[in-house]
Design an enzyme around this catalytic site. Sequence first.
Site, PDB file in Angstrom:
ATOM      1  N   ASN A 119      -6.373  -2.584   2.120  1.00  0.00           N
ATOM      2  CA  ASN A 119      -6.482  -4.443   1.699  1.00  0.00           C
ATOM      3  C   ASN A 119      -7.772  -5.240   1.873  1.00  0.00           C
ATOM      4  O   ASN A 119      -8.743  -4.432   2.985  1.00  0.00           O
ATOM      5  CB  ASN A 119      -5.243  -4.687   2.958  1.00  0.00           C
ATOM      6  CG  ASN A 119      -4.107  -5.024   2.863  1.00  0.00           C
ATOM      7  OD1 ASN A 119      -3.454  -4.270   1.847  1.00  0.00           O
ATOM      8  ND2 ASN A 119      -2.989  -4.393   3.969  1.00  0.00           N
ATOM      9  N   ARG A 130       0.718  -1.271   0.210  1.00  0.00           N
ATOM     10  CA  ARG A 130      -0.343  -0.282  -0.377  1.00  0.00           C
ATOM     11  C   ARG A 130       1.110   1.410  -0.328  1.00  0.00           C
ATOM     12  O   ARG A 130       0.530   2.359  -0.599  1.00  0.00           O
ATOM     13  CB  ARG A 130      -0.783   0.117   1.545  1.00  0.00           C
ATOM     14  CG  ARG A 130      -2.038  -0.831   1.343  1.00  0.00           C
ATOM     15  CD  ARG A 130      -3.519  -1.196   2.371  1.00  0.00           C
ATOM     16  NE  ARG A 130      -2.186  -1.316   3.313  1.00  0.00           N
ATOM     17  CZ  ARG A 130      -3.051  -1.114   4.797  1.00  0.00           C
ATOM     18  NH1 ARG A 130      -3.722  -1.076   5.106  1.00  0.00           N
ATOM     19  NH2 ARG A 130      -1.842  -1.807   5.777  1.00  0.00           N
TER      20      ARG A 130
END
Length: 766
Positions: free
Chosen positions: A55, A37
Amino acid sequence: MVRLVAGQGKAQICKYGSIVKTYKIEINGQVQGVGFRPFIYNLAQKLELKGHVYNNHTGVLISTTCTKATIEKFLEDIQNNSPKASVIDQMSLHEVPYEDYEDFRIKPNAKGAQLNLPLTPDFAICDSCKSEILDPNNRRYQYAFTTCVHCGPRYAITQNYPFERHHTSLASFEMCPKCAKEYVHPQDIRFHSQTNSCSTCGIQLQLYDNDHNLIGKTTSSILETVQKHLSAGAILAIKNTSGYLLCCDANTKTAIQNLRAKKKRPNKPFAILYPSIEQVKKEFRCSRKEIEALQSSIAPIVLLKNTQHTRLSTSSIAPNLKHTGVMLPNSALLYLLSNSLKTPLVATSANIHKSPIIAENDEVAKQLKDVYDIVLHHNLPIKYPQDDSVLKYAQNNRLVLRRSRGMSPSHIGVSLKTRKCILAMGSNLKSTFTLGLLSRCYTSQYFGDLDAYEVFSRYKSSINSYLNLFEAKPDTIIIDTNLQYQSSMLGEELAEFHKADVVNVQHHKAHFASVLGEHSLFESKDKVLGVVWDGTGLGEDNQIWGGEFFCYQDRQIKRLTHLDYFDWIAGDKMAKEPRLSLFCILDKKEKCKEKFSKVEWKLYNQILQNNTLKTSSIGRLFDAAASALLDCNFNTFEAEASMILERVAADYKGKSYIDLLAGAESISGSLLLDNLISEKEKGINLPKLAASFLYTLALVVINLSKAEDIKIIACSGGVFQNAELVNILSELASKEAKYLKINRNLSTNDENISFGQLMYYEHCII
Ligand SMILES: [Zn+2]
Ligand SMILES: [Zn+2]
């Protein structure tokens, strides 16, 4: 691979006149706990994208609004520059209803449904973290649990998924303001690092003596005290991030002998932790592949060839062998310790004989008080303790001797067609289990011998943890045909509880299926020759198989032939006493009479008269050869005799071998050993004879592949951990234009049985 899925997206004209749309990108694979990320965030900043990333239960999801050209550039950059530790299985792009975003954000995770994601393994400390902890001006100087988005424990500390701090053992450690600042700073290597901590807010060390007196709390005083004790020959128990290790100075022979005596481990090799790759290179002969493996994020134990520059007391570290198991520090703690000592250390899993590695502070005191002199604890709970992985290299092949920390639970790159939930229970001695769910395949780490109660408990609780983690209920449970295995009995119990079907898969067919599965050979239009050689496994005729040749074609595995049967006597004793294998295999038994006392000789001959149990075990043939050739009559640890045979064969530098089965009509162990003994009596040197033994077996494989007109040869079973055998077989195979396939991500030994059971079920049963 990017799959574009058409959506109901609507285009808008942005203020500069280009057409913009909103896209959703789904990324599956090993993408959590690897800095994915933060990577996406920074990439989005670079391309001036707006939207968000988060996520979920399948991986990473990104939404962004931009032009077609920008999204193409974005996808290309994701594929080409993703974090080193990530593995992208699949990326898909969807057009979705238009959204106007103000900025680009990392959003909290969303867990919507059943977990469908490869689990992330532990990563060894990275170079950047290493330099921070040695820098007195850095705020992480000497902080023993320094990690970043690229390194640190993952699987070991995961309680739940998606991989977020509150799902890990770090949940109870609140970040201090400095750590919290790093966590939200996009340019920091700890931006969204879930394991972020420092000495102010993080994990604490405590050093105790054997009477439980606290003798050190700060890292510098601990390192100083440990150094003093180790150089005086003490044994240290140290809690690494994946479990406790027992360490002592590798240059102090008495300390090693002391550790051997206390661990009741007279000869089994110890692994050595080196401070740096430079020192390893000075003392061992190592190839580029071996150096890469040592420095990889797995940081495994690699077996390296000793040289005249090896300064260790090798005869006490790995008696009778010429290789040493070497590793580099995999955690900040071990790195600090190694660097302060600047000397190699014996580093072996902390356990008592046959028990699993210890991971809990009070357990180490309970079980190992008689072994260690000092013990270094910390307060980070370990959810999934693991031993170190062990690798060895044959010329062109990586041989996995133990798949554990850093390798497990990495996925094996196989996707299943079945959507059923399947639990494969594996073998008994080198136990693992494999869970098949939502077309993914999760193979656990190695547990060990399930007949040991503590190993069985850990195996059983890990199965339960997996079922809970994935919220899974098995539809089918696969067990070995040997119903006496603890794994089979537990499988039947679980099947009753979950109302699941039970399927049996024969041991050696599972081995063969594991290598077929790893190399995608089930799809092969050509026939595949399966060569499965190991110690024992129950055969379909109720004899003990172990020297098996199969043919795979059209979803069927057929047994072609096997090593000629010989008597199996005295149960477990057979694997412990190589002389017994020699006695059972030889037709001319008087040739080994001198290895037994009069009483023994009479007894074993009597047993033989009434025996009906037969075996085709190549493992036992290796034992017999080591007994005949090198007088190795008793094993003090598993496969000791065959390891010595391998070492002697490695000393042979010639290229001409003796075919010890020349002209034979069957694969006769008796004839082979008879010839071996005759050649020895003629005075042929031992290395040549040991190498010829391996050559003869390799030749059997090649001759059979020619007779059956099969081009692909797939090998599995513990015997293929013998690098010399693999080298000779590889050479013969390439001369004859045969393709040789051996397990590569899994060990060749029984660790691969659970995966093989699942592969056999998927391709040959349903
Ligand atoms: Zn790092
Ligand atoms: Zn902090």
